[in-house]
Design a protein around this motif. Sequence first.
Motif, PDB file in Angstrom:
ATOM      1  N   GLU A  61       0.920  -1.185  -0.153  1.00  0.00           N
ATOM      2  CA  GLU A  61       0.004   0.098   0.089  1.00  0.00           C
ATOM      3  C   GLU A  61       0.937   1.089   0.002  1.00  0.00           C
ATOM      4  N   THR A  62       1.637   1.474   1.027  1.00  0.00           N
ATOM      5  CA  THR A  62       2.676   2.537   1.177  1.00  0.00           C
ATOM      6  C   THR A  62       3.715   2.648   0.439  1.00  0.00           C
TER       7      THR A  62
ATOM      8  N   THR B 106       5.956   4.901   1.361  1.00  0.00           N
ATOM      9  CA  THR B 106       6.534   5.795   2.337  1.00  0.00           C
ATOM     10  C   THR B 106       8.109   5.385   2.705  1.00  0.00           C
TER      11      THR B 106
ATOM     12  N   LEU C  18       4.994   8.568   6.751  1.00  0.00           N
ATOM     13  CA  LEU C  18       3.996   7.829   6.990  1.00  0.00           C
ATOM     14  C   LEU C  18       3.085   8.370   7.982  1.00  0.00           C
TER      15      LEU C  18
ATOM     16  N   TYR D 274       0.776  10.474   5.526  1.00  0.00           N
ATOM     17  CA  TYR D 274      -0.101   9.518   4.735  1.00  0.00           C
ATOM     18  C   TYR D 274      -1.352   9.260   5.865  1.00  0.00           C
TER      19      TYR D 274
END
Length: 247
Positions: free
Chosen positions: A49-50, A52, A58, A61
């Motif tokens: 998903e991320t 970062t 994070l 986000y």
Amino acid sequence: MLVPPPERAWSRQAILDWLLAQAEAPMLVGFDFSFSAPFVARGAHLPGETTTTDARALWAYVDAASNDEDLGAASFLEARRGRHFYLGAADGAKADFLHWRTCEVATEGGRKPSTVYDAIGAAQVAKASFAGMRLLHALAGRVPVWPFDPLPDRGMAVVEIYTAIAARAAGMRKGISKLRDAVALDTALAAVGSRPHAPLSAYDDHSTDAILAAAWLRASVGRADLWQPAAMTNDVAATEGWTFGVP
């Protein structure tokens, strides 16, 4: 002593406002929640998903994806249950969600009792941690947060703490770390070099933990080894952060 709340109880927004108002004061502030999610072991905070690559990204986000009142993040976890977060048996095997940060594996020679991906049960830290990341995001650029920022020459700094570390420093045995009366609290405070506390109207774990942890922070702030833990590499510091007091 405890700082009384502006209303009946402290909200996250009220804490944020208080911190910003006190930002120039020579103060070390400790929060007992995880400042980031694991990254090093799997190369992502929320794999799949991320993208970062540091904790600050994070925080941003999480903040952008959360619309809960008072800097909450319950909806962030609920929207990702079964994928990243365990909220019950319907999400699959709990063991599949158990991943720890580098500092959490090092804590007291073993893992902390929960991870930021485990969001069920009395020991869970997920909800407080992701809500806390929204608060940290709001502090960005205004109050230094260690180890993501260098320590300031003056003014406030914020660190992650684990109150059981303060309890161990006060001589309390593992598994017996809760103080529920004035005498026990003053005994623990004396063990970390503090004067007695200002009497409380009620003695609950949250209040006594906060007072002992604050006294321990004051006694420990000058220890260079706690600011330079051996396992805290630059990558770990940037992506996962560290719990102050873990060697």
